[in-house]
Enzyme design. Sequence first.
Site, PDB file in Angstrom:
ATOM      1  N   ASP A 181       0.874  -1.177   0.000  1.00 43.00           N
ATOM      2  CA  ASP A 181       0.000   0.000   0.000  1.00 43.00           C
ATOM      3  C   ASP A 181       0.915   1.231   0.000  1.00 43.00           C
ATOM      4  O   ASP A 181       2.029   1.161  -0.501  1.00 43.00           O
ATOM      5  CB  ASP A 181      -0.935  -0.029   1.205  1.00 43.00           C
ATOM      6  CG  ASP A 181      -2.268   0.670   0.931  1.00 43.00           C
ATOM      7  OD1 ASP A 181      -2.229   1.809   0.442  1.00 43.00           O
ATOM      8  OD2 ASP A 181      -3.331   0.094   1.215  1.00 43.00           O
ATOM      9  N   HIS A 238       2.357   2.145  -3.132  1.00 41.29           N
ATOM     10  CA  HIS A 238       1.421   3.115  -3.705  1.00 41.29           C
ATOM     11  C   HIS A 238       1.935   4.540  -3.565  1.00 41.29           C
ATOM     12  O   HIS A 238       1.148   5.484  -3.557  1.00 41.29           O
ATOM     13  CB  HIS A 238       0.050   2.985  -3.049  1.00 41.29           C
ATOM     14  CG  HIS A 238      -0.628   1.670  -3.305  1.00 41.29           C
ATOM     15  ND1 HIS A 238      -1.902   1.391  -2.874  1.00 41.29           N
ATOM     16  CD2 HIS A 238      -0.212   0.553  -3.960  1.00 41.29           C
ATOM     17  CE1 HIS A 238      -2.237   0.144  -3.240  1.00 41.29           C
ATOM     18  NE2 HIS A 238      -1.223  -0.372  -3.892  1.00 41.29           N
TER      19      HIS A 238
END
Length: 416
Positions: A240, A263
Amino acid sequence: MISSLIGRMVQFITLVLVLLTASAVNAATSRISLASTVIFDVMRYGAKGNGKTDDSQAFMKAWTAACQSKPNAKSIVNIPGGRTYLLKPVAFTGPCKPSKMFVQVSGNIVGSPRKGDWMSNHADSWLQFSNVNGLTVNGKGRIDGLGPMWWKNPCISPPPPGVTCHAPVEVQFKRCHGMRLNGLTLVNSPRVHLLLTTCNGAIVSNIHIISPETSPNTDGINIAGSTNVNVRDSVIAAGDDCIAISGGSSNIKISGIMCGPGHGISIGSLGHGGTDIVENVDVRNCTMRKTLAGVRIKTYQGGVGYAKKISFTGIKFDAVYNPIIIDQYYCPTKQDCLSSATTVKLSDITFRGISGTSNMENVINLSCSKTVACTNIVVDRVYIKSAIPGRKVYGSCINAHGRATHVKPYLNCLKP
């Protein structure tokens, strides 16, 4: 006998050097009286360090003894190297009597392979430090949260109907002002690897975070409700956000981060169910490699608050998806997404000195709210091309106001 004595002397000298180094980082005080330094070795409190026996109680005994030691002293909790310590969820709480608390992590720490052992009464974190000011956690140890057993099913036991489970955070610092974290490796967290909550004056440096890109919700570092935080010179690979800065945070400096997979570095998500404020964030000299996003600000529709004075400077992209993005329509589930006249107000956002390649055609995406414009957006000296030879790239805007100078691809959608 002689080798054992030499080993203990080496260990003592190492701890003294750690103490001296940490003190130099923390303040300009100058001299340390070794007479006021007390070492609490977890092995002396019953730890086995064989990776199978539960060492939680030994760690708690060592911490309690150190925390209740002499006022104005400096306590070191020592976790020796060459061993692996199995821990159930542990809460290292303060306030502590010594003026400075040190945790030297030379060994490795691993979670229990049985989910039932992860039940705890301190929210949803595995290793938690709370209410300890002047805390330094240092060392070359490795902390393994055994994430794979959580990623497919984050529940400890079958949940009641309609209840969503959240796997534990690996390491949390809560209300630890002046905290220092240096040198550790955090791997395979069940969820967020490192969470800073309501901390002021924290410094995180030279850490490694490692989880596969397919691991769900495994943010590298999440900064929430914290001020005057500095994160620098670290390598983060996660499933993430490499770093996420949440509501209530201000005066945040991020630099020298190698991010990927992951991310990217994000502000948000903001505005989900309340008022969020983020301001004075400086992200600079970071590299993103093959990340799903580069630098982004994400807010839900219907939120309240603002995010302002945010700058991304000297960022390099290598085959990144969505390199620069403002997304005020964030709705990860794609279900029951709101369309509202209110949202978090964005202003004074700067993207400067950014270059690299992208796997997407839309390399600058400034999607602001249709009802609450983004203002004073500056895009300066930004050069992004396709990672695929011959493919054209472009930028786009929705209700974004500001100026663009020396930008490729040409960005003519910013309003005055």
